[in-house]
Design a protein around this motif. Sequence first.
Motif, PDB file in Angstrom:
ATOM      1  N   LYS A 152       0.833  -1.194   0.000  1.00 43.51           N
ATOM      2  CA  LYS A 152       0.000   0.000   0.000  1.00 43.51           C
ATOM      3  C   LYS A 152       0.866   1.242   0.000  1.00 43.51           C
ATOM      4  N   ARG A 154       2.293   4.744   1.243  1.00 42.82           N
ATOM      5  CA  ARG A 154       2.590   5.268   2.571  1.00 42.82           C
ATOM      6  C   ARG A 154       2.160   6.732   2.643  1.00 42.82           C
ATOM      7  N   HIS A 155       1.609   7.105   3.775  1.00 42.81           N
ATOM      8  CA  HIS A 155       1.112   8.460   3.964  1.00 42.81           C
ATOM      9  C   HIS A 155       2.015   9.237   4.920  1.00 42.81           C
ATOM     10  N   ALA A 156       2.002  10.533   4.761  1.00 39.96           N
ATOM     11  CA  ALA A 156       2.745  11.450   5.633  1.00 39.96           C
ATOM     12  C   ALA A 156       4.245  11.187   5.594  1.00 39.96           C
ATOM     13  N   PRO A 233       6.681   6.396   8.976  1.00 40.76           N
ATOM     14  CA  PRO A 233       5.645   6.204   7.940  1.00 40.76           C
ATOM     15  C   PRO A 233       6.068   5.321   6.781  1.00 40.76           C
ATOM     16  N   ASP A 237       2.427   1.657  10.139  1.00 42.65           N
ATOM     17  CA  ASP A 237       1.861   2.342  11.297  1.00 42.65           C
ATOM     18  C   ASP A 237       1.739   1.358  12.448  1.00 42.65           C
TER      19      ASP A 237
END
Length: 629
Positions: A152, A154-156, A233, A237
């Motif tokens: 997936k 990655r955010h932030a 990140p 998480d």
Amino acid sequence: MRIVNCFVPYRSRLEWHKSPFGAVKAGAEITFRVVMPRHMRCRGLRLCWGDYDGAWERGEPFFWERMEGEHEEWWQLRLTVREPGLYRYRFSYDSDGGGGLIGNEGQGVGAVGEAAWWQLTVYEADFALPSWVPGGVLYQIFPDRFHASGQKARHAVPADRKLRSDWGGEPQWQPDERGAITRYDFFGGDLAGIGQKLDYLVSLGVTCLYLNPIFEAHSNHRYDTADYLKIDPLLGDENDFSALCEAAHERGLRVILDGVFSHTGADSVYFNRAGRYPGPGAFQSEESPYRDWYHFRHWPRDYACWWGIDILPELEEAHPQVLEFFTGEEGVVRRWLRAGADGWRLDVADELPNDFLDRLYAAALAEKPEAYLLGEVWEDASRKWSQGARRRFLLGRQMHSVMNYPLAKAILRFALRREAAQLAELVLDQLEHYPPCAVAGLMNHIGTHDTARALTRLAGEGETPDAAGPSKDRQKWAGLRIPRALEAAAEDRLKLCAALQFTLPGNPCVYYGDEAGMQGHMDPFNRGCFPWGNENQALLAWYRALGELRREHAAFRGISFELISAALGCVAYLRENILVIANANPHGIDYHLPESVASAELRQLLGGGSSNGSTVYVPAESAVIYEKL
């Protein structure tokens, strides 16, 4: 003047002379027995003992036990030491010819006229190792370089990170425009990727994962922690972390985390030198809640930092707020144990003060009684001096055991220089001075993220240092591979070292990829990407066989060790009913078994040698392992 004798009055490694052997529990009775020659007409014998560093000393009289034959007198003393601590001892005597000392000549052997002391380690009576640790196999993972799941987005993720798509490419090593070595390239290994390879790790016999730092940080090594309460990140998480721990536990694996508690990153929530976080950090304002967490000589730019590296400002670990943040009921240590971790490896443990370690140990075991605490100590941990005092790491209530750097050095030197006696002496010394549970919990590695790859060192190509050198050395090391002509010899030596690592007292720790044949000099070349699909199959099979050996034989869950011999480039020993013969010579040898072993039926477990009952043939630079039936 030393008196030359044909007798040995005392051997600390024989239970007849000192019982129990080695370190003792506080409050346990210790029996000492010394043999004196009748012709000396000894009138009295005393035990001189006290604080290891000579702060105080006491004398305890022996009593005359008996005559043995015409030439020996046996003297005995029973002593109970109630306070845990590090002590020293030797003996003094009175005789018709005058008085003198009996001291440690070396290797635990006593000699009349020798003044050197023996070490006596007395540990807490309730000091115990978590039940799941003995007999295990640890596996160290540098998270960015082990496996990328690709599951997936990655955010932030901070925009200033260099994200690479060339898995297996050479880590960035060139200095930036300011001459600084950069460590900000990321290959994308993540927690989910580790989870995808758990079955592979089980196939190696692994029982515990040791993860290099996983908390938010802005370098790929992540020892410059930015936020202890968040997973980085790029790795995932907290849900990803808990899922990894749950999947590991389902397979019988445990997970320990890297606790970097002596310093933070300058680019962090707490210091915030770069202004990345809302703040205010200690660098930004003297009114910051984190201001007193650091030692500023002149605020804000002159501050104490780890080994002079300004991106790693040192924490004031004794400060009440720092102690509470890390060891309080809602602190870092307990929070991540609740999230699924099974213990902590304590980075630079010898730079953490006693009160901090005491509180950390209590917090961890209050949260999870079977938590495992392991310290990074590069020297003999039983008598380490740091923070202006003799440390008590292994006396109980600070940590369970340590990374075994002395053994790593001895194993590698044995393979490269055939130093058999030195290797055996190191093992015997640790067995004598470390508490039994600490021995059973040792992390026996032969390479980590802080050393060159074992295979590279074993190629014997020039000097391979134990610590990073200047940037010009990195230019020399970049792209360096073992010459094809040396590969086979290096691989044989690695198998030899692994056999020792897996069969000596303690637990082996495999640095990710060693089993696959990974090469590389110092940082960052020792931190390459795992070569999935291009593993060295012969090495991989050997490591799997060693893992299976430990899983199947109870001898490796204890610390029983009987040295048979250590000379001429060969070491042989028994672990209960398991016989190991290691030959570091560049030629095969015929090893003549002692009667106690030759009289038993032997079943070969590992190695390419052969036995005719009284002699075992051991090929060059290899080890053979037998079971006594």
